[in-house]
Design a protein around this motif. Structure first.
Motif, PDB file in Angstrom:
ATOM      1  N   HIS A 118      -3.921  13.934 -15.530  1.00 53.31           N
ATOM      2  CA  HIS A 118      -4.287  13.432 -16.852  1.00 53.31           C
ATOM      3  C   HIS A 118      -3.024  13.168 -17.645  1.00 53.31           C
ATOM      4  CE1 HIS A 118      -4.549  17.900 -16.585  1.00 53.31           C
ATOM      5  NE2 HIS A 118      -3.607  17.817 -17.513  1.00 53.31           N
ATOM      6  N   GLN A 185      -6.660  15.291 -23.133  1.00 51.66           N
ATOM      7  CA  GLN A 185      -6.080  15.132 -21.784  1.00 51.66           C
ATOM      8  C   GLN A 185      -6.972  14.234 -20.918  1.00 51.66           C
ATOM      9  OE1 GLN A 185      -5.988  19.523 -21.561  1.00 51.66           O
ATOM     10  NE2 GLN A 185      -3.926  19.337 -20.738  1.00 51.66           N
ATOM     11  N   GLU A 276      -0.235  23.118  -7.293  1.00 56.25           N
ATOM     12  CA  GLU A 276      -1.127  24.016  -8.034  1.00 56.25           C
ATOM     13  C   GLU A 276      -2.531  23.544  -7.679  1.00 56.25           C
ATOM     14  OE1 GLU A 276      -3.363  25.272 -11.943  1.00 56.25           O
ATOM     15  OE2 GLU A 276      -2.782  23.232 -11.537  1.00 56.25           O
ATOM     16  N   HIS A 337       1.626  31.559 -16.302  1.00 55.44           N
ATOM     17  CA  HIS A 337       1.328  31.350 -17.721  1.00 55.44           C
ATOM     18  C   HIS A 337      -0.162  31.106 -17.986  1.00 55.44           C
ATOM     19  CE1 HIS A 337       1.443  27.454 -15.912  1.00 55.44           C
ATOM     20  NE2 HIS A 337       0.924  26.912 -16.995  1.00 55.44           N
TER      21      HIS A 337
HETATM   22  C1  NOJ Z   1      -2.677  24.058 -14.977  1.00 55.90           C
HETATM   23  C2  NOJ Z   1      -1.634  24.531 -15.923  1.00 55.90           C
HETATM   24  O1  NOJ Z   1      -0.960  25.613 -15.342  1.00 55.90           O
HETATM   25  C3  NOJ Z   1      -2.352  24.904 -17.198  1.00 55.90           C
HETATM   26  O2  NOJ Z   1      -1.507  25.570 -18.095  1.00 55.90           O
HETATM   27  C4  NOJ Z   1      -2.937  23.656 -17.811  1.00 55.90           C
HETATM   28  O3  NOJ Z   1      -3.717  23.998 -18.939  1.00 55.90           O
HETATM   29  C5  NOJ Z   1      -3.837  22.918 -16.814  1.00 55.90           C
HETATM   30  N1  NOJ Z   1      -3.263  22.840 -15.507  1.00 55.90           N
HETATM   31  C6  NOJ Z   1      -4.136  21.510 -17.282  1.00 55.90           C
HETATM   32  O4  NOJ Z   1      -3.001  20.693 -17.141  1.00 55.90           O
END
Ligand code: NOJ
Length: 548
Positions: A118, A185, A276, A337
């Motif tokens: 996004h 987003q 991720e 985080h």
């Molecule tokens: C994963 C990130 O680590 C997180 O902090 C974020 O809110 C979401 N992706 C959306 O980008």
């Protein structure tokens, strides 16, 4: 057939590379909360640069910097308005260049975040999409659809945002756009070749600037199921990472990662990418790290494993098996985080701290690559009582679970009072608890019993011991509630054993060799029982293991 030809070709190793990423310890810098150089209460790139000696001294190999690009900060930088520039809050492009060069001079590699699922709603593309008509090329970069029901007043499907509420927002002309996270987003449409070209160019921009790799945000999200079918269930956030959803972990997403891998491999210097990705099973997760895809994926199955020996061993075995099957290194992570800090997850207070110390030794002894989230080397807990007026996380504001502010509180560096050297000037963007006076870097420096000393020593041993890092492990039978495994260097060059007691009673573990490092007090009865150790609950021990 020789041993070598049996090995899965190591990804990224085009013959002769160091394959540094297979056993790297990568330190996550949440830039906003690391060090504030200009006194505005928010951490920045020059702040990170000023602390490079600390990070090099800690003994990590690389830094992952969370997004520092131009952003309205609706999701603290994970809403990017310009992927090729630095937000003034964090510095300038020249600061980024200087930081990369200086990190390299300190022997530290730099991994930056890329956010491809996004953009920000303030990105020029989205602004153009809003100004353009339905069906236009500008809208085709995002996922705009007509609504359902009379007048199209219902969202196009039942998808829910990860942050809560519907994943669709309506624009004045009646169309809806998709946002799997906050409305600020909007999701890109990765079926559009223009999106591919744009991101290839963004990756090249940062690679040309000298970064060593990327952490790929929501790497499982870019491909959506054809026709955007309904999920058919409410509370989809509870299904994340465990069930198949039409908007996550769809097979076509892998074509994007293959494309990116070719791009990374066209650069020299072993540039890498870490996914991720939230996948329903460790097998599906390993798909992201097949030899022609990304180099690593975060192991959230390890992060979410409860404090219990059998379950922990099962997760470790499964992670090693699935990563190994595709020739990738396993990765290990305890905090980041987005989640409650593990001192607190493991029980908070004295218990949480003891377990976090033991978990550090367990994690750093496992085969593969490890992630350290800033502040875990100080034993920071989650801040659970942040005053209401400071809570800013969109996840909480949209009503989905506890907010993530409590794990993002700025680091305490030195001194007796907040902000503990985080910055001089405005108060930090989140208040630092007064009790962290005993947890500052300066307070722990030189104290051999501190968490910082434990991390420094563990990382030193990890760098020097030939048995640690990439490779394999084998388990040794041990009492209930404990885990004992051995790491062995090739060619008989050394063995390191790790024992951890995750139970609630002291357990006797047989240690044949020389103890190297313990996470807490242990009693060694070396004369009476040939080297047995009474390992108290929540304690781990490393020793140089003898043969046999
Ligand atoms: C994963 C990130 O680590 C997180 O902090 C974020 O809110 C979401 N992706 C959306 O980008």
């Amino acid at each position: 057939m020789t041993q070598d030809t049996l090995l899965v070709p190591a990804s990224g190793d085009r013959g002769g590379g160091t394959r540094w990423w297979r056993d790297a310890v990568i330190y996550q810098v949440y830039v906003r909360s690391f060090a504030d150089s200009d006194g505005d209460g928010v951490g920045d790139l020059p702040g990170v640069r000023s602390r490079l000696p600390y990070l090099a001294g800690l003994g990590v190999d690389a830094l992952w910097l969370t997004p520092f690009y131009v952003s309205p900060m609706a999701d603290f930088g994970y809403d990017v308005a310009d992927y090729r520039d630095v937000d003034p809050l964090f510095g300038t492009l020249a600061d980024a260049r200087d930081l990369i060069a200086d990190a390299h001079a300190h022997g530290l590699r730099i991994i930056v975040d890329v956010v491809p699922n996004h953009t920000s709603d303030r990105h020029a593309w989205f602004q153009a999409a809003l100004a353009a008509a339905p069906g236009s090329v500008e809208r085709a970069r995002y996922v705009f659809r007509d609504g359902r029901g009379p007048g199209g007043a219902e969202p196009p499907n039942d998808w829910e945002s990860v942050f809560g509420g519907p994943a669709w927002t309506r624009v004045p002309d009646g169309q809806w756009y998709l946002h799997l996270f906050a409305p600020e987003q909007p999701d890109l449409d990765w079926e559009n070749p223009e999106v591919h070209a744009e991101f290839a160019d963004i990756l090249r921009f940062w690679l040309d600037l000298g970064v060593d790799g990327f952490r790929v945000d929501v790497a499982h999200g870019m491909a959506k199921a054809p026709g955007l079918p309904d999920v058919g269930h409410p509370n989809q956030v509870e299904m994340l990472g465990t069930a198949v959803l039409p908007y996550f972990d769809q097979d076509p997403v892998h074509a994007i990662h293959r494309e990116w891998r070719r791009l990374l491999d066209s650069y020299d210097g072993e540039r890498i990418a870490v996914a991720e990705a939230w996948a329903p099973t460790p097998q599906r997760l390993a798909d992201y790290t097949r030899p022609d895809e990304l180099h690593q994926a975060f192991n959230f199955h390890y992060l979410t494993a409860p404090w219990e020996a059998d379950g922990m061993r099962a997760v470790i075995d499964e992670s090693l098996r699935t990563a190994g099957a595709v020739g990738a290194p396993a990765t290990w992570v305890l905090s980041n985080h987005d989640v409650k800090r593990h001192v607190t997850r493991y029980g908070d207070g004295e218990t949480g701290l003891r377990r976090a110390r033991a978990a550090a030794l367990l994690t750093l002894a496992l085969p593969g690559s490890s992630y350290v989230y800033q502040g875990e080397e100080l034993g920071l807990p989650e801040v659970l009582d942040l005053p209401e007026e400071f809570q800013q996380d969109p996840q909480r504001l949209r009503g989905e679970g506890a907010g993530r502010d409590g794990c993002r509180v700025p680091l305490p560096w030195e001194g007796e009072e907040p902000p503990f050297g985080f910055g001089a000037g405005a108060a930090p963007w989140l208040p630092i608890p007064t009790e962290w006076r005993d947890l500052t870097v300066a307070a722990q420096d030189g104290d051999p019993g501190s968490m910082l000393a434990l991390y420094r020593e563990a990382l030193r041993i990890r760098r020097e011991h030939p048995a640690l890092g990439d490779g394999d492990l084998y388990w040794i039978a041990s009492p209930p509630g404990t885990l004992v495994f051995v790491r062995e260097a090739g060619g008989g060059n050394g063995r390191l054993a790790c024992a951890i007691n995750m139970g609630d009673t002291t357990a006797r573990v047989s240690v044949r060799g020389t103890p190297l490092l313990a996470s807490g007090p242990v009693h060694t009865d070396r004369t009476a029982s040939g080297g047995d150790v009474d390992l108290p609950p929540d304690t781990a021990l490393w020793w140089d293991a003898e043969e046999g």
